[in-house]
Design a protein around this motif. Structure first.
Motif, short mmCIF file in Angstrom:
data_model
loop_
_atom_site.label_atom_id
_atom_site.label_comp_id
_atom_site.label_asym_id
_atom_site.label_seq_id
_atom_site.Cartn_x
_atom_site.Cartn_y
_atom_site.Cartn_z
N ASP A 41 0.82 -1.21 0.00
CA ASP A 41 0.00 0.00 0.00
C ASP A 41 0.86 1.26 0.00
O ASP A 41 0.52 2.25 -0.66
CB ASP A 41 -0.93 0.02 1.22
N ASP A 66 -9.56 0.25 -8.55
CA ASP A 66 -10.00 -0.58 -7.41
C ASP A 66 -10.01 0.13 -6.06
O ASP A 66 -10.90 -0.12 -5.24
CB ASP A 66 -9.11 -1.83 -7.23
N ARG A 67 -9.05 0.98 -5.78
CA ARG A 67 -8.77 1.41 -4.40
C ARG A 67 -9.21 2.84 -4.12
O ARG A 67 -8.48 3.80 -4.34
CB ARG A 67 -7.27 1.27 -4.13
N ASP A 69 -9.55 4.11 -1.24
CA ASP A 69 -8.76 4.67 -0.15
C ASP A 69 -7.50 5.35 -0.67
O ASP A 69 -7.16 6.46 -0.25
CB ASP A 69 -8.41 3.59 0.89
N THR A 79 -12.25 6.86 -9.00
CA THR A 79 -11.90 5.46 -8.76
C THR A 79 -12.61 4.60 -9.79
O THR A 79 -13.81 4.79 -10.05
CB THR A 79 -12.35 5.01 -7.35
N ASP A 85 -14.91 -5.36 -6.40
CA ASP A 85 -14.55 -4.25 -5.52
C ASP A 85 -15.76 -3.79 -4.72
O ASP A 85 -16.86 -4.34 -4.84
CB ASP A 85 -13.97 -3.10 -6.35
#
Length: 203
Positions: A41, A66-67, A69, A79, A85
């Motif tokens: 990450d 996908d992420r 965050d 995103t 997901d």
């Protein structure tokens, strides 16, 4: 309206994930997507910050695969979500109304459902056979892309096996644009390849 050419980062086989993407942004690519698998990450965050800086420099849209965050952490514009997901409504709740959300579909019924759930655009594919991602279903071809495009009222971005000579058929079928990996990252001159693709999607 989301841009017509999306250039994805390519970190396969030890490549510099941002080298070709940076050249594409300098050449006018309107959208860059951070897609890097198998890294920590913290490494993904660092790559994302660097990509976001490039997008800011060239006035492009930055999307994270996908992420949500990571997207929020780096201040990305959006995103792009795969089918495994988080649900679109959950991402919208976390990211807010101004965050661009892409969904992934390959047939009209799912595409319409994702749009109803709040997808701003859809990635559809694989359009053609590709080696950049494993375990993909059979290629849709221009006809399959067109079937999805006709079923929804948001931009449809074709992905998978996109080459310059295939772009006219995809655009004629109803695609709003295309997303590419090797068409730019494997090109001898990524900036020139980007310029050619931009001409093709806006012709």
């Amino acid at each position: 309206m989301i841009g017509r050419l999306h250039v994805l980062t390519d970190a396969r086989d030890g490549r510099d994930a941002l080298a070709a993407t940076g050249a594409a942004l300098a050449a006018g690519a309107p959208v860059a997507q951070l897609r890097v698998k198998g890294v920590t990450d913290s490494d993904l965050y660092d790559l994302g910050r660097r990509l976001m800086a490039l997008c800011d420099e060239y006035g492009a849209t930055c999307v994270v695969n996908d992420r949500v965050d990571i997207a929020l952490a780096i201040g990305a514009h959006g995103t792009h979500l795969g089918n495994t997901d988080l649900p679109i409504e959950a991402v919208r709740r976390v990211a807010g109304p101004g965050h661009l959300i892409g969904g992934t579909a390959r047939e009209p019924v799912l595409a319409a459902r994702l749009v109803a759930e709040g997808a701003d655009y859809l990635g559809i594919g694989p359009a053609y056979a590709t080696s950049t991602k494993d375990g993909l279903p059979d290629p849709l071809g221009a006809g399959g892309i067109g079937a999805v495009a006709r079923a929804v009222d948001v931009p449809v971005i074709a992905i998978g096996g996109i080459t310059l000579d295939r772009v006219p058929d995809l655009m004629a079928a109803g695609a709003h644009g295309v997303a590419v990996v090797t068409a730019v990252s494997d090109a001898a001159d990524p900036a020139a390849a980007t310029a050619d693709l931009l001409k093709a999607v806006t012709r």
